[in-house]
Design an enzyme around this catalytic site. Structure first.
Site, short mmCIF file in Angstrom:
data_model
loop_
_atom_site.label_atom_id
_atom_site.label_comp_id
_atom_site.label_asym_id
_atom_site.label_seq_id
_atom_site.Cartn_x
_atom_site.Cartn_y
_atom_site.Cartn_z
N ASN A 12 0.86 -1.18 0.00
CA ASN A 12 0.00 0.00 0.00
C ASN A 12 0.90 1.24 0.00
O ASN A 12 1.46 1.61 1.03
CB ASN A 12 -0.91 -0.01 1.23
CG ASN A 12 -1.84 1.19 1.29
OD1 ASN A 12 -1.96 1.94 0.31
ND2 ASN A 12 -2.50 1.39 2.41
N LYS A 64 0.05 4.25 -0.37
CA LYS A 64 -0.64 5.41 0.21
C LYS A 64 -0.45 6.65 -0.69
O LYS A 64 -0.43 6.52 -1.90
CB LYS A 64 -0.18 5.63 1.65
CG LYS A 64 -0.33 4.35 2.50
CD LYS A 64 -0.09 4.57 3.95
CE LYS A 64 -0.27 3.24 4.70
NZ LYS A 64 -0.12 3.40 6.16
N HIS A 116 -9.43 0.78 5.07
CA HIS A 116 -8.18 1.02 5.77
C HIS A 116 -8.40 1.96 6.94
O HIS A 116 -9.27 2.84 6.89
CB HIS A 116 -7.13 1.60 4.82
CG HIS A 116 -5.75 1.59 5.36
ND1 HIS A 116 -5.28 2.55 6.23
CD2 HIS A 116 -4.71 0.72 5.17
CE1 HIS A 116 -4.03 2.28 6.54
NE2 HIS A 116 -3.66 1.17 5.92
N GLU A 173 -6.92 4.46 7.98
CA GLU A 173 -6.80 5.89 7.67
C GLU A 173 -8.08 6.42 7.04
O GLU A 173 -8.45 7.58 7.25
CB GLU A 173 -5.58 6.12 6.77
CG GLU A 173 -4.27 5.90 7.52
CD GLU A 173 -3.12 5.45 6.65
OE1 GLU A 173 -2.05 5.16 7.22
OE2 GLU A 173 -3.27 5.39 5.40
N GLU A 195 -5.21 -5.24 10.48
CA GLU A 195 -4.17 -4.25 10.74
C GLU A 195 -4.43 -3.57 12.09
O GLU A 195 -5.30 -2.71 12.19
CB GLU A 195 -4.16 -3.18 9.64
CG GLU A 195 -3.81 -3.70 8.27
CD GLU A 195 -3.54 -2.56 7.30
OE1 GLU A 195 -2.42 -2.49 6.80
OE2 GLU A 195 -4.45 -1.74 7.09
N GLY A 204 2.53 2.35 10.84
CA GLY A 204 3.39 3.52 10.70
C GLY A 204 4.04 3.97 11.99
O GLY A 204 4.62 5.05 12.05
N SER A 239 3.34 -2.33 10.31
CA SER A 239 4.80 -2.23 10.41
C SER A 239 5.48 -3.56 10.10
O SER A 239 6.40 -3.99 10.80
CB SER A 239 5.21 -1.73 11.79
OG SER A 239 4.75 -0.41 12.00
#
Length: 307
Positions: free
Chosen positions: A70, A72, A154, A156, A224, A230, A270
């Site tokens: 991904n 992003k 996701h 985010e 996730e 991150g 990560s």
């Protein structure tokens, strides 16, 4: 008379074939990878392709290891070309399916640079085919430029853009109906984990998907943990396996034993070349959804974690 008619038909068919091949050559000279990859999306051609599959392809495990990158909101033409070259030249594990989640504006660019064995994914799509939805992208548009996957749900999208479980499930339903494969993301926040609510959160998110998805064949679930995205932190292999095992149990109890045994569940949070091999050894981890590391050469080592 019949023989003459048959001969004429054969001649016309041969002529059509020659013209078709000539035009095909002209087209593929301009968009070689895009066309060669995209031709498989048409139903008739997919059936033809299937006829040439080997017995080993047909007998391949229903849970083929799957690694997604991904990217992003990262990359430009120069850096994407460099990443695509690394992936094109590297000896990637043939037993691992690879999917690249590329920024929408560069999807066609990446598709034309990557080998056909690597899929490309949109990072988002909307729940309808078209309309007055400024800034949105439809699954039909993604398919039209050569994408065959989309990443939905996701963290985010959930946290920053306030997407609800219900909206994400509707997006997934529509994407699947349009012929895209879906990486359906789920995961808990640090507060939810510390409160002991991990299983409750992922079950709630899975329930929303289950209300809209009736056929799970083209779905990969990506677990996730939000607190590990991150941040440089990652769940230990045992922590990740524990949630994956719970998800498999949830699927057996709420969907079916068949879906539970066949659905692939990726781990994301990560993932690096340093921890990928240990994570890949766990029985219920069927791949990874990789963020920052997918922009680096070490992504090759992550793809080859089971090699």
């Amino acid at each position: 008379m019949d023989m003459n008619h048959s001969a004429t038909n054969l001649t016309l068919d041969a002529l059509k074939s020659v013209v078709s091949q000539a035009l095909l050559g002209k087209f593929t000279a301009v968009f070689p990878k895009l066309f060669k990859c995209q031709w498989k999306t048409y139903e008739g051609q997919k059936k033809l392709y299937a006829n040439f599959s080997t017995d080993s392809d047909r007998n391949m495990s229903s849970r083929k290891f799957c690694v997604g990158g991904n990217w992003k909101m990262n990359g430009d033409q120069k850096s994407i070309a460099e990443i695509c070259k690394v992936l094109s030249d590297a000896p990637l594990d043939a037993n691992t399916e690879v999917v690249i989640g590329c920024p929408a504006i560069y999807l066609m660019f990446a598709r034309n640079l990557l080998p056909c064995s690597i899929g490309v994914a949109g990072q988002n799509s909307y729940k309808v085919a078209k309309g007055a939805f400024t800034g949105e992208i439809s699954p039909a548009m993604l398919k039209d430029i050569g994408a065959d996957w989309v990443i939905l749900g996701h963290s985010e999208r959930r946290a920053i853009f306030n997407e609800s479980d219900e909206l994400i499930a509707e997006k997934a339903e529509h994407a699947l109906s349009e012929g895209l494969k879906v990486i359906a993301c789920i995961g808990e926040s640090l507060e939810e984990r510390e409160a002991g609510k991990t299983n409750d959160v992922v079950a709630r998110q899975m329930c929303a998907y289950a209300k809209k998805i009736k056929d799970w064949t083209n779905v990969v679930v990506a677990y996730e943990p939000v607190w590990a995205i991150g941040t440089g932190k990652t769940a230990t292999p045992d922590q990740a396996q524990e949630v994956h095992a719970y998800l498999r149990q949830w699927l057996a109890e709420n969907i079916s034993k068949e879906v539970s045994s066949s659905l692939r569940i990726q781990y994301g949070g990560s993932v690096t070349a340093a921890n990928a091999r240990d994570l890949a050894k766990k029985p219920d981890i069927d791949g990874f959804l990789v963020g920052g590391a997918s922009l680096k050469p070490e992504f090759v080592d992550i793809i080859n974690a089971r090699k």
